[in-house]
Motif scaffolding. Structure first.
Motif, mmCIF file in Angstrom:
data_model
loop_
_atom_site.group_PDB
_atom_site.id
_atom_site.type_symbol
_atom_site.label_atom_id
_atom_site.label_comp_id
_atom_site.label_asym_id
_atom_site.label_seq_id
_atom_site.Cartn_x
_atom_site.Cartn_y
_atom_site.Cartn_z
ATOM 1 N N ASP A 1 0.641 -1.198 -0.078
ATOM 2 C CA ASP A 1 -0.049 0.054 -0.101
ATOM 3 C C ASP A 1 0.730 1.280 -0.148
ATOM 4 O OD1 ASP A 1 -2.238 -1.664 0.008
ATOM 5 O OD2 ASP A 1 -2.663 -1.563 2.140
ATOM 6 N N THR A 2 1.875 1.285 0.652
ATOM 7 C CA THR A 2 2.792 2.393 0.937
ATOM 8 C C THR A 2 3.989 2.516 0.206
ATOM 9 O OG1 THR A 2 3.623 1.634 3.005
ATOM 10 C CG2 THR A 2 1.503 2.775 3.068
ATOM 11 N N GLY A 3 4.651 1.099 0.048
ATOM 12 C CA GLY A 3 5.956 1.411 -0.566
ATOM 13 C C GLY A 3 7.095 1.157 0.518
ATOM 14 N N ALA A 4 6.426 1.494 1.816
ATOM 15 C CA ALA A 4 7.640 1.662 3.071
ATOM 16 C C ALA A 4 8.460 0.132 3.157
ATOM 17 C CB ALA A 4 6.940 1.830 4.332
ATOM 18 N N VAL B 1 -7.334 -15.901 7.575
ATOM 19 C CA VAL B 1 -6.315 -15.535 6.933
ATOM 20 C C VAL B 1 -6.582 -15.111 5.485
ATOM 21 C CG1 VAL B 1 -4.000 -16.102 5.885
ATOM 22 C CG2 VAL B 1 -4.617 -17.173 8.201
ATOM 23 N N VAL B 2 -6.336 -13.778 5.031
ATOM 24 C CA VAL B 2 -6.843 -13.285 3.960
ATOM 25 C C VAL B 2 -5.417 -13.186 2.816
ATOM 26 C CG1 VAL B 2 -7.265 -10.960 2.681
ATOM 27 C CG2 VAL B 2 -8.566 -11.754 4.854
ATOM 28 N N LYS B 3 -5.533 -13.481 1.693
ATOM 29 C CA LYS B 3 -4.570 -13.961 0.592
ATOM 30 C C LYS B 3 -3.920 -12.469 0.373
ATOM 31 C CE LYS B 3 -6.368 -17.987 -1.701
ATOM 32 N NZ LYS B 3 -6.954 -18.620 -2.778
ATOM 33 N N GLY B 4 -2.625 -12.573 0.219
ATOM 34 C CA GLY B 4 -2.028 -11.466 -0.097
ATOM 35 C C GLY B 4 -1.274 -11.327 -1.410
ATOM 36 N N THR B 5 -0.235 -10.714 -1.614
ATOM 37 C CA THR B 5 0.219 -10.571 -3.032
ATOM 38 C C THR B 5 1.784 -10.785 -2.837
ATOM 39 O OG1 THR B 5 0.736 -8.140 -2.563
ATOM 40 C CG2 THR B 5 -1.100 -8.657 -3.527
ATOM 41 N N LEU B 6 2.553 -11.057 -4.174
ATOM 42 C CA LEU B 6 3.992 -11.550 -4.000
ATOM 43 C C LEU B 6 4.610 -10.608 -3.633
ATOM 44 C CD1 LEU B 6 5.723 -13.848 -5.347
ATOM 45 C CD2 LEU B 6 6.033 -12.030 -7.239
ATOM 46 N N PRO B 7 5.630 -10.820 -2.634
ATOM 47 C CA PRO B 7 6.447 -9.939 -1.867
ATOM 48 C C PRO B 7 7.460 -9.203 -2.675
ATOM 49 C CG PRO B 7 6.238 -11.873 -0.412
ATOM 50 C CD PRO B 7 5.510 -12.107 -1.777
#
Length: 320
Positions: free
Chosen positions: A234-237, A313-319
């Protein structure tokens, strides 16, 4: 009274009566007022959101405030909830696709819309598992051994000890920010190899898997690698991405990589980066797996007191 066309004169061009428009505006204002305002729980991370019933559909204004608070605080605590597993699932589905819980053969508690996290054995009695190298009592981020790890986790307190049984959360974005520039340069392009049971292999090389074996068990899945420093979606941090499922660092001698990972975990879990939550029955916590480590704390009599929570658990995106 109607005009010649048979339409009420108080209808506007939109076709909606003015009194209904006023009702809609009042409802919108009420929903906005009811949307939760977060209260910070710790300098490290965490916010409390009160006055929201998660068993009911989440109003748009409330959802937006929850999302904003999640972005800012990474750990959200919703107290005084009364949730079925289905209701917990439906709340979590506001934020993405909820994973169906899987597990080894016969582990029925792990199948369905939300599965059970507990210290109970097969006979339903409390058991002390805190010494296990693969237990939730070790610093970890959920399912980092997956090719695409989850974005967020929610945990709902069903039974908790009279005292203790905390969960701690370490903010790995703050920990990264606090690193010396030379360390940041050293680690920014490194990749960590993750594998379920990596900690068990380190503590007991060649250990045998307990119980029946299924090809779907995480123990048998191939190792994956992810950036040691990942950007928040979301933030790029930037945040450190590591923990108990990490095996080694790709391209480094194993001992050197292991020592670096251990030093970074020790750095990231300093008290200044940690929020410790003392559970009460009815608490629901959701947290951000992209920039946190977490662990259960065995600060209660684990062999005598029951600790039961439900997890989604909610699915995420590729790190990256």
């Amino acid at each position: 009274m109607t005009d010649n066309a048979g339409s009420p004169r108080h209808l506007e061009a939109s076709g909606e009566p003015e009194h209904e428009r006023q009702i809609d505006r009042r409802r919108s204002a009420t929903a906005e007022a009811a949307a939760p305002t977060p209260r910070r729980l710790s300098p490290a991370c965490g916010a409390l959101l009160t006055g929201i019933d998660l068993s009911q559909p989440l109003a748009p204004a409330a959802k937006q405030r929850v999302l904003a608070a999640f972005r800012d605080y990474h750990v959200l605590v919703f107290p005084d909830q009364a949730l079925s597993r289905q209701q917990q699932y439906e709340f979590s589905a506001n934020f993405g696709e909820v994973e169906r819980s899987g597990g080894s053969a016969g582990a029925l508690k792990r199948h369905g819309v939300a599965h059970v996290i507990s210290n109970l054995d097969a006979e339903g009695k409390p058991a002390d598992r805190s010494a296990s190298p693969v237990s939730n009592y070790r610093w970890h981020t959920d399912k980092a051994y997956r090719p695409v790890p989850p974005r967020l986790t929610s945990l709902y307190a069903v039974e908790v000890p009279a005292g203790g049984g905390d969960t701690e959360f370490a903010n790995t974005a703050r920990a990264y920010d606090a690193l010396p520039p030379a360390t940041k340069r050293r680690i920014d392009r490194l990749r960590v190899v993750f594998r379920w049971g990596a900690s068990r292999e380190r503590s007991a090389p060649g250990s045998i898997l307990p119980g029946p074996i299924s090809p779907s068990m995480p123990e048998l899945q191939p190792a994956v690698d992810h950036p040691l420093v990942r950007a928040h979606p979301d933030t790029g941090a930037k945040a450190l991405y590591l923990g108990n499922h990490s095996s080694h660092i790709a391209g480094l001698p194993e001992a050197e990589g292991r020592a670096l990972l251990d030093a970074l975990v020790e750095h990231a879990t300093q008290r200044r980066f940690v929020y410790a939550h003392r559970w009460r029955i009815g608490d629901l916590i959701m947290w951000d797996n992209c920039c946190l480590l977490h662990r259960a704390v065995a600060n209660f009599d684990t062999a005598r007191e029951r600790r039961i929570l439900h997890r989604t658990v909610v699915k995420g995106t590729l790190p990256v």
